[in-house]
Motif scaffolding. Structure first.
Motif, mmCIF file in Angstrom:
data_model
loop_
_atom_site.group_PDB
_atom_site.id
_atom_site.type_symbol
_atom_site.label_atom_id
_atom_site.label_comp_id
_atom_site.label_asym_id
_atom_site.label_seq_id
_atom_site.Cartn_x
_atom_site.Cartn_y
_atom_site.Cartn_z
ATOM 1 N N GLN A 396 0.831 -1.195 0.000
ATOM 2 C CA GLN A 396 0.000 0.000 0.000
ATOM 3 C C GLN A 396 0.873 1.255 0.000
ATOM 4 O O GLN A 396 0.751 2.109 -0.874
ATOM 5 C CB GLN A 396 -0.935 -0.015 1.215
ATOM 6 C CG GLN A 396 -2.109 0.940 1.117
ATOM 7 C CD GLN A 396 -3.088 0.751 2.257
ATOM 8 O OE1 GLN A 396 -2.722 0.366 3.367
ATOM 9 N NE2 GLN A 396 -4.362 1.030 1.989
ATOM 10 N N VAL A 397 1.782 1.353 0.978
ATOM 11 C CA VAL A 397 2.758 2.451 1.035
ATOM 12 C C VAL A 397 4.085 1.857 1.482
ATOM 13 O O VAL A 397 4.110 0.966 2.338
ATOM 14 C CB VAL A 397 2.325 3.554 2.028
ATOM 15 C CG1 VAL A 397 3.316 4.722 1.982
ATOM 16 C CG2 VAL A 397 0.917 4.041 1.736
ATOM 17 N N ALA A 398 5.182 2.343 0.925
ATOM 18 C CA ALA A 398 6.503 1.921 1.371
ATOM 19 C C ALA A 398 7.417 3.140 1.419
ATOM 20 O O ALA A 398 7.345 4.007 0.546
ATOM 21 C CB ALA A 398 7.088 0.862 0.452
ATOM 22 N N LEU A 399 8.254 3.208 2.437
ATOM 23 C CA LEU A 399 9.271 4.253 2.522
ATOM 24 C C LEU A 399 10.582 3.634 2.068
ATOM 25 O O LEU A 399 11.080 2.682 2.679
ATOM 26 C CB LEU A 399 9.394 4.790 3.950
ATOM 27 C CG LEU A 399 10.359 5.963 4.117
ATOM 28 C CD1 LEU A 399 9.835 7.207 3.393
ATOM 29 C CD2 LEU A 399 10.603 6.276 5.588
ATOM 30 N N ILE A 400 11.140 4.156 0.990
ATOM 31 C CA ILE A 400 12.323 3.571 0.378
ATOM 32 C C ILE A 400 13.372 4.649 0.133
ATOM 33 O O ILE A 400 13.065 5.847 0.122
ATOM 34 C CB ILE A 400 11.975 2.870 -0.953
ATOM 35 C CG1 ILE A 400 11.454 3.885 -1.974
ATOM 36 C CG2 ILE A 400 10.924 1.773 -0.726
ATOM 37 C CD1 ILE A 400 11.196 3.300 -3.364
ATOM 38 N N ALA A 401 14.608 4.218 -0.082
ATOM 39 C CA ALA A 401 15.695 5.113 -0.476
ATOM 40 C C ALA A 401 16.095 4.717 -1.892
ATOM 41 O O ALA A 401 16.842 3.759 -2.100
ATOM 42 C CB ALA A 401 16.874 4.998 0.479
ATOM 43 N N ARG A 402 15.585 5.427 -2.879
ATOM 44 C CA ARG A 402 15.733 5.079 -4.293
ATOM 45 C C ARG A 402 17.031 5.638 -4.844
ATOM 46 O O ARG A 402 17.273 6.858 -4.784
ATOM 47 C CB ARG A 402 14.551 5.639 -5.077
ATOM 48 C CG ARG A 402 14.529 5.246 -6.551
ATOM 49 C CD ARG A 402 14.270 3.769 -6.680
ATOM 50 N NE ARG A 402 13.778 3.407 -7.990
ATOM 51 C CZ ARG A 402 14.336 2.483 -8.762
ATOM 52 N NH1 ARG A 402 15.432 1.877 -8.346
ATOM 53 N NH2 ARG A 402 13.809 2.165 -9.924
ATOM 54 N N ASN A 403 17.870 4.766 -5.389
ATOM 55 C CA ASN A 403 19.162 5.183 -5.927
ATOM 56 C C ASN A 403 19.024 5.525 -7.406
ATOM 57 O O ASN A 403 18.961 4.632 -8.251
ATOM 58 C CB ASN A 403 20.187 4.067 -5.718
ATOM 59 C CG ASN A 403 21.578 4.472 -6.174
ATOM 60 O OD1 ASN A 403 21.800 5.606 -6.590
ATOM 61 N ND2 ASN A 403 22.511 3.554 -6.088
#
Length: 509
Positions: A396-403
């Motif tokens: 549903q929602v995810a907190l990510i660190a996108r490179n």
């Protein structure tokens, strides 16, 4: 209290820790590894300088010679020719030649990785030290792809009959000495390296899941370099005379990945309200302790073509956020939580522990959205659960660190996320835009720099306007380095730990 406990533990560890090996560099990070296959864990082997690629990347993302000393394009960008470096030997003493490179690239093409998306027709060994890559259509990011860790060039002896890695034999200044997955990888200096030999004889990478424990180990002199620190340890580390903290902004963005197929998140005004409810300055200053990291768009400033320089800074506006949700029919209940048609506005957020700041940021966003009236439930999962949830529709929602610097040219990554048929694991979910895929596909063969820039700017404008993901903060890599290490430097593209350039201070051994 927490500060005092950490300080006490560090003092105790320092008192009882053994002396460090004067010939071995100890590195600690949060990421486990399970194989020697570049398609799975290749990042670790390029960082430890065991495996090398045809091309390298400088701090500005420009391509440099690697195992190839020169390259050129012809036939409108459909033919690429590479001149290989002479006098290079693999760790098993086999010579580097075009036939070995062709085999390595063919194996990489058949496995998960960035090369699989390139329209390659053939890899051809033109001569002993000349390689030709023929494409079915122009593909500008090819050079950046051939600098990616999944395209590392290995000796033919590295592969078994099925193309699996039996023992990784690269060309770098270090070779694998000890392989103990998932927590320990040891490397030793390669005496016949083609370039400047390494100064430090040995290095070891150790996986440490708890960021606090890794910080304590460098304070106690048990570890030389610790990557990916938790924000809570920074103040304590900066007070230590035997440790230096290095902070580097990298082309990575902390963002909220959303399932736009979910009725709660399908409306643009709802996503905008959630974005307006985030206090990015508070997160940057109070949680990450890195002022100025607020993100107003997905692609960070260092990737200039794809970043809008004149976009206003992102500001929290809780009143506007509430008005937008009211326009969607949401009303506050007696407990302050929003309701619509008798159902609460409740979301589930997943994040992962590999980057320790993410959970702290997630709980802070949970509190900020609670002020808006949104009930956010936070859970910590394995990072692999996020792409799995993307594909089975449960996320549903995810907190990510996108490179965005995973490939030096972000076009390849953006194509995977948003291109024709793109459904990238870490990109948008359930979002479709009729204009953007065509813009990205056209970029693949664009040779005019002005047109390329204009089209990239239009892509950035669409992502800002439609908000398929919510940008939160630009990422700062925090690294703690023992005072006995000299020559430390950081690669903003996270390709190389540069340990061959380091040495030990004589006074600290």
């Amino acid at each position: 209290m927490r500060f005092l406990l950490l300080l006490l533990l560090a003092t105790m560890l320092a008192a009882c820790s053994p002396n460090q090996d004067p010939h071995q560099l100890s590195i600690s990070g949060p990421f486990e590894f399970t194989s020697q296959d570049p398609s799975r864990d290749g990042y670790l082997y390029t960082r430890l300088q065991v495996a090398e690629t045809l091309l390298e990347v400088d701090a500005q993302g420009q391509l440099l010679p690697g195992l190839a000393t020169a390259w050129s394009q012809s036939d409108g960008g459909r033919v690429w020719r590479f001149t290989l470096r002479e006098g290079v030997r693999f760790h098993d003493a086999a010579p580097l030649n075009a036939a070995a490179v062709v085999q390595a690239l063919q194996v990489a093409q058949g496995k998960p990785g960035v090369l699989a998306a390139v329209p390659v027709e053939t890899f051809e060994a033109e001569s002993e030290h000349s390689l030709v890559v023929r494409l079915s259509r122009p593909y500008n990011p090819l050079g950046a792809v051939l600098a990616h860790y999944t395209t590392a060039i290995l000796s033919p002896a590295s592969y078994d009959a099925e193309g699996q890695i039996s023992r990784l034999q690269g060309t770098g200044p270090y070779q694998v000495e000890r392989f103990d997955p998932p927590h320990r990888l040891g490397v030793v200096r390669f005496a016949d390296y083609w370039g400047t030999p390494a100064t430090i004889e040995r290095a070891v990478y150790l996986t440490g899941h708890r960021a606090e424990s890794r910080a304590l180990q460098v304070m106690a002199g048990q570890t030389d370099i610790v990557y990916t620190l938790d924000p809570a340890s920074l103040d304590l580390l900066r007070r230590r005379d035997n440790v230096r903290v290095h902070s580097h902004t990298i082309p990575r963005t902390i963002q909220l990945k959303l399932n736009l197929d979910d009725p709660l998140l399908a409306e643009h005004d709802t996503r905008l309200a959630l974005s307006l409810a985030i206090d990015r300055s508070g997160l940057a200053n109070g949680v990450l302790r890195v002022p100025g990291g607020e993100a107003n768009q997905l692609v960070p400033p260092s990737l200039g073509d794809w970043h809008l320089n004149d976009l206003p800074a992102a500001q929290r506006d809780l009143s506007r956020a509430r008005a937008l949700l009211a326009g969607q029919g949401w009303q506050a209940g007696a407990d302050g939580l929003l309701q619509r048609n008798g159902a609460p506005f409740r979301l589930r957020l997943m994040t992962y522990a590999d980057r320790p700041e993410l959970f702290q940021l997630a709980t802070a966003i949970q509190a900020q959205w609670r002020e808006l009236g949104v009930d956010l439930q936070v859970s910590v999962v394995n990072s692999s659960d996020i792409p799995a949830g993307h594909h089975n529709g449960t996320l549903q929602v995810a907190l990510i660190a996108r490179n965005y610097g995973n490939i030096a040219d972000p076009l390849g990554l953006l194509l995977a996320d948003y291109g024709d048929g793109g459904n990238g694991d870490w990109g948008a979910m359930g979002w479709h835009n009729s204009e953007l895929p065509a813009l990205l596909v056209a970029q693949q063969g664009e040779r005019d720099a002005a047109r390329y820039h204009a089209r990239a700017q239009r892509v950035a404008q669409i992502l800002v306007a439609e908000l398929p993901l919510i940008p939160v903060l630009y990422y700062t890599q925090q690294t703690a380095v023992s005072a006995r290490v000299r020559g430390f430097s950081f690669d903003p593209y996270e390709r190389n730990y540069r340990i061959a350039e380091m040495s030990f201070s004589p006074c600290c051994n």
